[in-house]
Design a protein around this motif. Sequence first.
Motif, PDB file in Angstrom:
ATOM      1  N   UNK A 263     -31.940 -15.398  10.995  1.00 43.19           N
ATOM      2  CA  UNK A 263     -32.994 -14.905  11.888  1.00 43.19           C
ATOM      3  C   UNK A 263     -32.451 -14.649  13.293  1.00 43.19           C
ATOM      4  N   UNK A 264     -31.436 -15.411  13.677  1.00 40.54           N
ATOM      5  CA  UNK A 264     -30.834 -15.183  15.001  1.00 40.54           C
ATOM      6  C   UNK A 264     -29.996 -13.916  15.007  1.00 40.54           C
ATOM      7  N   UNK A 265     -29.324 -13.680  13.868  1.00 43.98           N
ATOM      8  CA  UNK A 265     -28.398 -12.544  13.800  1.00 43.98           C
ATOM      9  C   UNK A 265     -29.083 -11.229  13.455  1.00 43.98           C
ATOM     10  N   UNK A 266     -30.348 -11.296  13.037  1.00 44.39           N
ATOM     11  CA  UNK A 266     -31.019 -10.078  12.595  1.00 44.39           C
ATOM     12  C   UNK A 266     -31.935  -9.558  13.681  1.00 44.39           C
ATOM     13  N   UNK A 267     -31.911  -8.257  13.849  1.00 47.90           N
ATOM     14  CA  UNK A 267     -32.762  -7.685  14.885  1.00 47.90           C
ATOM     15  C   UNK A 267     -34.044  -7.152  14.274  1.00 47.90           C
ATOM     16  N   UNK A 325     -38.333 -22.752  -1.846  1.00 46.29           N
ATOM     17  CA  UNK A 325     -37.040 -22.052  -1.833  1.00 46.29           C
ATOM     18  C   UNK A 325     -37.208 -20.608  -2.331  1.00 46.29           C
ATOM     19  N   UNK A 326     -38.007 -20.447  -3.377  1.00 41.94           N
ATOM     20  CA  UNK A 326     -38.188 -19.116  -3.955  1.00 41.94           C
ATOM     21  C   UNK A 326     -38.772 -18.164  -2.898  1.00 41.94           C
ATOM     22  N   UNK A 327     -39.786 -18.627  -2.194  1.00 48.44           N
ATOM     23  CA  UNK A 327     -40.430 -17.754  -1.210  1.00 48.44           C
ATOM     24  C   UNK A 327     -39.565 -17.537   0.025  1.00 48.44           C
ATOM     25  N   UNK A 328     -38.890 -18.566   0.470  1.00 52.66           N
ATOM     26  CA  UNK A 328     -38.034 -18.397   1.648  1.00 52.66           C
ATOM     27  C   UNK A 328     -36.904 -17.418   1.345  1.00 52.66           C
ATOM     28  N   UNK A 329     -36.410 -17.469   0.100  1.00 51.89           N
ATOM     29  CA  UNK A 329     -35.337 -16.538  -0.282  1.00 51.89           C
ATOM     30  C   UNK A 329     -35.854 -15.102  -0.276  1.00 51.89           C
ATOM     31  N   UNK A 330     -37.084 -14.918  -0.727  1.00 48.71           N
ATOM     32  CA  UNK A 330     -37.677 -13.578  -0.669  1.00 48.71           C
ATOM     33  C   UNK A 330     -37.734 -13.098   0.775  1.00 48.71           C
ATOM     34  N   UNK A 331     -38.169 -13.968   1.641  1.00 46.61           N
ATOM     35  CA  UNK A 331     -38.283 -13.576   3.047  1.00 46.61           C
ATOM     36  C   UNK A 331     -36.908 -13.257   3.632  1.00 46.61           C
ATOM     37  N   UNK A 332     -35.903 -14.038   3.233  1.00 42.63           N
ATOM     38  CA  UNK A 332     -34.553 -13.788   3.746  1.00 42.63           C
ATOM     39  C   UNK A 332     -34.061 -12.411   3.312  1.00 42.63           C
ATOM     40  N   UNK A 333     -34.414 -12.011   2.109  1.00 41.83           N
ATOM     41  CA  UNK A 333     -34.022 -10.680   1.640  1.00 41.83           C
ATOM     42  C   UNK A 333     -34.779  -9.616   2.445  1.00 41.83           C
ATOM     43  N   UNK A 334     -36.074  -9.829   2.614  1.00 42.85           N
ATOM     44  CA  UNK A 334     -36.871  -8.910   3.447  1.00 42.85           C
ATOM     45  C   UNK A 334     -36.246  -8.733   4.815  1.00 42.85           C
ATOM     46  N   UNK A 335     -35.850  -9.845   5.363  1.00 43.96           N
ATOM     47  CA  UNK A 335     -35.362  -9.846   6.737  1.00 43.96           C
ATOM     48  C   UNK A 335     -34.082  -9.021   6.871  1.00 43.96           C
ATOM     49  N   UNK A 336     -33.348  -8.909   5.797  1.00 38.47           N
ATOM     50  CA  UNK A 336     -32.123  -8.108   5.857  1.00 38.47           C
ATOM     51  C   UNK A 336     -32.428  -6.625   5.651  1.00 38.47           C
ATOM     52  N   UNK A 337     -33.640  -6.313   5.231  1.00 37.39           N
ATOM     53  CA  UNK A 337     -34.028  -4.914   5.064  1.00 37.39           C
ATOM     54  C   UNK A 337     -33.021  -4.152   4.234  1.00 37.39           C
ATOM     55  N   UNK A 338     -32.614  -2.997   4.720  1.00 33.68           N
ATOM     56  CA  UNK A 338     -31.721  -2.160   3.919  1.00 33.68           C
ATOM     57  C   UNK A 338     -30.332  -2.776   3.751  1.00 33.68           C
ATOM     58  N   UNK A 339     -30.050  -3.866   4.453  1.00 34.02           N
ATOM     59  CA  UNK A 339     -28.785  -4.580   4.201  1.00 34.02           C
ATOM     60  C   UNK A 339     -28.971  -5.643   3.125  1.00 34.02           C
ATOM     61  N   UNK A 340     -30.188  -5.745   2.598  1.00 33.04           N
ATOM     62  CA  UNK A 340     -30.485  -6.850   1.676  1.00 33.04           C
ATOM     63  C   UNK A 340     -30.308  -6.537   0.207  1.00 33.04           C
TER      64      UNK A 340
END
Lengths: 401, 364
Positions: A263-267, A325-340
């Motif tokens: 979250x810190x590294x993603x804009x 964990x399942x939901x947080x992982x989904x959010x982490x993928x979302x957060x990476x957007x097209x890099x995910x």
Amino acid sequence: MSDLEAYRAKAAAWLESMVPTYGKAARKGLSEADDLALARKYQKAKFDAGYAGINWPTEFGGQGKGHLEKVTFDTEEMKHGFPSFYFGISLGMPIPVLMQFGEDKAWVKERVLKALQGEEIWCQLFSEPAGGSDLAGLRTKAEPDGNGWKINGQKVWTSWAHYSDYGVIVVRTDPNVPKHKGLTYFWVDMKAPGVTVRPIKLVGGDSHVNEVFFDDVKIGDDHRMSPVGGGFAVAIATLMIERYVATDSAGFGPHLDLFVELAKDTELNGKPAIEDGRIRQQIARNYAMRSGLQSITARAMAMMQAGMTPGPEGSLNKLVAVRSRQKLSELAIDLQGSDGFTYDDHASQKEDWTSSWINAPTGRIAGGSDETLLNTIAEKILGLPQDHRPDKGVPFNQIPA
Amino acid sequence: MSILYDEGQQAIATESRRVLEARVSKEELLPLLETSGRYHEGYWTTAKEQGWTALALPEAYSGLDLGLVELGLIAHQAGRSLSGAPFLTSNFGAAKAIELYGTEDQKAKWLPGLASGETIGAVAFASGANALPARPALTLTGERLDGVMTGVSAGLAADIAVVFANGPGMPVLAVAELADVKRTAIASFDNSRLYADLEFADTPAETLVTGGAAREAALHILALQAVITAHEQAGGAEAMMEIARDYAVTRRAFGQPIGAFQSIKHRIAEIYGLVELARANCIHAASREGQSDFITAAAAARISATEAYDTASRDCVQIHGGIGVTWELGLHLHTRRARSLAIEQGNLLFWEDVLVDRLTGEAA
Ligand SMILES: Cc1cc2nc3c(=O)[nH]c(=O)nc-3n(C[C@H](O)[C@H](O)[C@H](O)COP(=O)(O)OP(=O)(O)OC[C@H]3O[C@@H](n4cnc5c(N)ncnc54)[C@H](O)[C@@H]3O)c2cc1C
């Protein structure tokens, strides 16, 4: 420093010294066969250093220490990504059950020593196509055969069966009585004629579970580990054996710190995502969940150390942690957007969000599904009435299929 | 545009479903996962043969002059059968950008090819989490593009891409030819979407719109694509719901169908709620094309469809127990697609922001 703290410090130092040979980095890129070979050596090293069978009786080659030392060691061990999971089931359930229920003590001791040193692996043959959550719904049968028994049928989801030397198995010996009463518990030689192991490929791409077929497999009556018809009780004892294992409030997925870093590294909207209210809320809630679980575990440890019995809230760990964990992982993928979109099927579930996400469903099913855990909590802890059970008291062969 | 499907539209739904069910199978889809750079060619051939690529484009450029509603119906069926190579959405987005913002010459040059499917289009706007970044990753100087776009859907096979770039002092929407662009296939969890990193270096490109209008235009294109994707998501969610339902009535435990347990029954009923909300939002959004509230409607469709598909696929696996996590059964094809669609055309965070901006008149 308390005795336990001294134990922890010593264990931590020893584990640290093992990292270059057996840690995450050393295992990178190994084939499963090579990784297993490394795992066997690591298990032997643990044995030699006095860290295998920590809380098991010395008469069987254990260390005779307490449960707390065991959990303390495991907690430290989890930090380094050692290849210990191949022995997780083997040393977790079948071997302790063997020590408790095996009749021929000399033979048992030999097995325990080999398993503790990573030479032999045991699997647990409970689940079947028609009996997963419903453990008493098993159909694989054993019929009397001379002085022994003859097994026919199929098991499924048997973790590590393809590497196993032996297994513990529950089978139906009498279909004419209600389903819990007609089961008997045995051990089997996985290399015996008539045993066929067929791997099942899972969603993440790996195949550590198997179908196991029994085709006229002959075993002696000395393989029996329960009274005839008394297998269900031993099966339940097997599942109850390690109530407090070293728990992981991350649900065996990535640590929350990794999410914070992401979250810190993603804009997001021109600012670090860590400043976004939605992300902050998820971090806060996740933290609260994890700290609650950690506190439950810590309190349980303290109670055990004080000779008290911990409460049943320890059973929440898998239920709460894996879902989140399942939901947080989904959010982490979302957060990476097209890099995910990227996926590396060798990445570790504990460090890679995509790997964590794709493998999370197994954690919500294996070892008791969310629903059965909730039933257990509702019925056994909270005293709520049992579901309607049309199969209750009905002879097994009269339950409509 | 009405929110009740007429007979012709219903026929499109029935026919596309029939065709897709006959031509797309799980057995073909599973192997696609094992290497990057492949896609379901049969599906794309079908889409071209059936005229789906031409459906929502003007007749003057070899299109069929139908709209978002009809294309949405097909996307819903594509979502059900998991057929989607990424082209239908990406082609449509690229074609719409040219149709709405291009010159006559540009339209004549590109649209007939996009309509027939001979030309494959991609839309490349996003930088990571930002579907429409304040500082685009590409720079347009004169008629040349430079920079790297990561994770472009259909990027590996596309002939042209509509891009959002930094023009001289202001953003531009431009169309670039990809023939000489360096592409790197991404090993993905959903390997049939042809995700690629594209490296533009002195690549020829033509401007479509510049300045403040370029951002508006880009958002509009994204919204059009988002509505199609939302239909696909709703279709996928619906399929997961039905698969879960069918399993729950046949699988037995403790002497009864597992569907008799409230934990299972209620879950499927909850999925039903999510699917129907998503479907309703999709139909509404498709019918609002060209209206002032289109973006708002598109955002709502996208948000509810993402939630529906993620939840339905998560729960469908759970309802299956152990068998649900096997490679062979292929439920994970939906799990994967739910996630890839969730981040194509802007993630949930993006559409939540768009929606709240519209509702409150204030940007995040
Ligand atoms: C990766 C993995 C490893 C495994 N390793 C082993 C192993 O080594 N040895 C072994 O013996 N087994 C193993 N298992 C099997 C595991 O224990 C079962 O998969 C699990 O208990 C669920 O059983 P099932 O798959 O038959 O699902 P089912 O029992 O068919 O469940 C289907 C659905 O119905 C629900 N359900 C069932 N009963 C109820 C109820 N009473 N109330 C509400 N909901 C209900 C379930 O929660 C689930 O959602 C493993 C499974 C996995 C996935």
